[in-house]
Design a protein around this motif. Structure first.
Motif, PDB file in Angstrom:
ATOM      1  N   GLN A 194      13.175  40.473  -2.345  1.00 34.84           N
ATOM      2  CA  GLN A 194      12.416  41.016  -1.227  1.00 34.84           C
ATOM      3  C   GLN A 194      12.662  42.508  -1.126  1.00 34.84           C
ATOM      4  O   GLN A 194      13.805  42.965  -1.192  1.00 34.84           O
TER       5      GLN A 194
ATOM      6  N   CYS B  72      13.812  51.670   1.887  1.00 39.72           N
ATOM      7  CA  CYS B  72      13.469  50.366   1.317  1.00 39.72           C
ATOM      8  C   CYS B  72      14.694  49.474   1.425  1.00 39.72           C
ATOM      9  O   CYS B  72      15.775  49.823   0.923  1.00 39.72           O
TER      10      CYS B  72
ATOM     11  N   VAL C  88      11.415  45.679   1.388  1.00 37.68           N
ATOM     12  CA  VAL C  88      10.726  46.008   2.631  1.00 37.68           C
ATOM     13  C   VAL C  88      10.798  47.512   2.848  1.00 37.68           C
ATOM     14  O   VAL C  88      11.865  48.058   3.128  1.00 37.68           O
TER      15      VAL C  88
ATOM     16  N   GLY D   7       6.791  45.635  -2.407  1.00 33.84           N
ATOM     17  CA  GLY D   7       6.688  44.980  -1.103  1.00 33.84           C
ATOM     18  C   GLY D   7       5.326  45.195  -0.493  1.00 33.84           C
ATOM     19  O   GLY D   7       4.327  45.252  -1.195  1.00 33.84           O
ATOM     20  N   GLN D   8       5.328  45.328   0.823  1.00 35.63           N
ATOM     21  CA  GLN D   8       4.062  45.550   1.520  1.00 35.63           C
ATOM     22  C   GLN D   8       3.693  47.024   1.585  1.00 35.63           C
ATOM     23  O   GLN D   8       2.567  47.373   1.895  1.00 35.63           O
TER      24      GLN D   8
ATOM     25  N   THR E 250       4.562  51.244   2.659  1.00 41.10           N
ATOM     26  CA  THR E 250       4.539  51.994   3.910  1.00 41.10           C
ATOM     27  C   THR E 250       3.584  53.167   3.734  1.00 41.10           C
ATOM     28  O   THR E 250       3.612  53.860   2.713  1.00 41.10           O
TER      29      THR E 250
ATOM     30  N   TYR F 282       5.590  52.364  -2.234  1.00 47.35           N
ATOM     31  CA  TYR F 282       6.266  51.101  -2.504  1.00 47.35           C
ATOM     32  C   TYR F 282       7.572  51.364  -3.249  1.00 47.35           C
ATOM     33  O   TYR F 282       7.635  52.254  -4.106  1.00 47.35           O
TER      34      TYR F 282
END
Length: 117
Positions: A3, A22, A5, A108-109, A111, A95
């Motif tokens: 993971q 991150c 983030v 990840g998703q 920013t 990322y």
């Protein structure tokens, strides 16, 4: 499960600074080379910077060299990207990724960074 983030993005004026973070989990973070990758609107992923596991070797894309600094804190399983002298062309989703120079993996998703002129 790996993971990643990302956080810390936002709206900044040209010439400004921002630091992205991150948070990594699910793997032995300190043993892995890590990178930042960005994707601007309508464009493909672009490798930005890489740091080795020990944090003592870094590489940068020419477009950010001298303005961005990658770092990591293995005790916190955290990766950072300090960005100075930001330009509108730095606008992108950023990322973090497991991988070395040239990686274009979107971990990840992401920013969002928006740099206004």
């Amino acid at each position: 499960e790996v993971q990643l983030v990302e956080s810390g993005g936002g709206l900044v004026q040209a010439g400004g600074s921002l630091t992205l973070s991150c948070a990594a989990s699910g793997f032995a973070f300190g043993y892995y080379v890590m990178s930042w990758v960005r994707q601007a609107p309508g464009k493909g992923p672009e490798w930005v910077s890489t740091i080795n596991g020990g944090g003592d070797s870094t590489r940068y894309a020419n477009s950010v060299k001298g303005r961005f600094t990658i770092s990591r804190d293995n005790a916190k399983n955290a990766l950072y990207l300090q960005m100075n002298s930001l330009k509108p062309e730095d606008t992108a989703v950023y990322y973090c990724a497991v991988g070395g120079v040239g990686t274009t993996s979107l971990g990840g998703q992401g920013t969002q960074l928006t740099v206004s002129s």
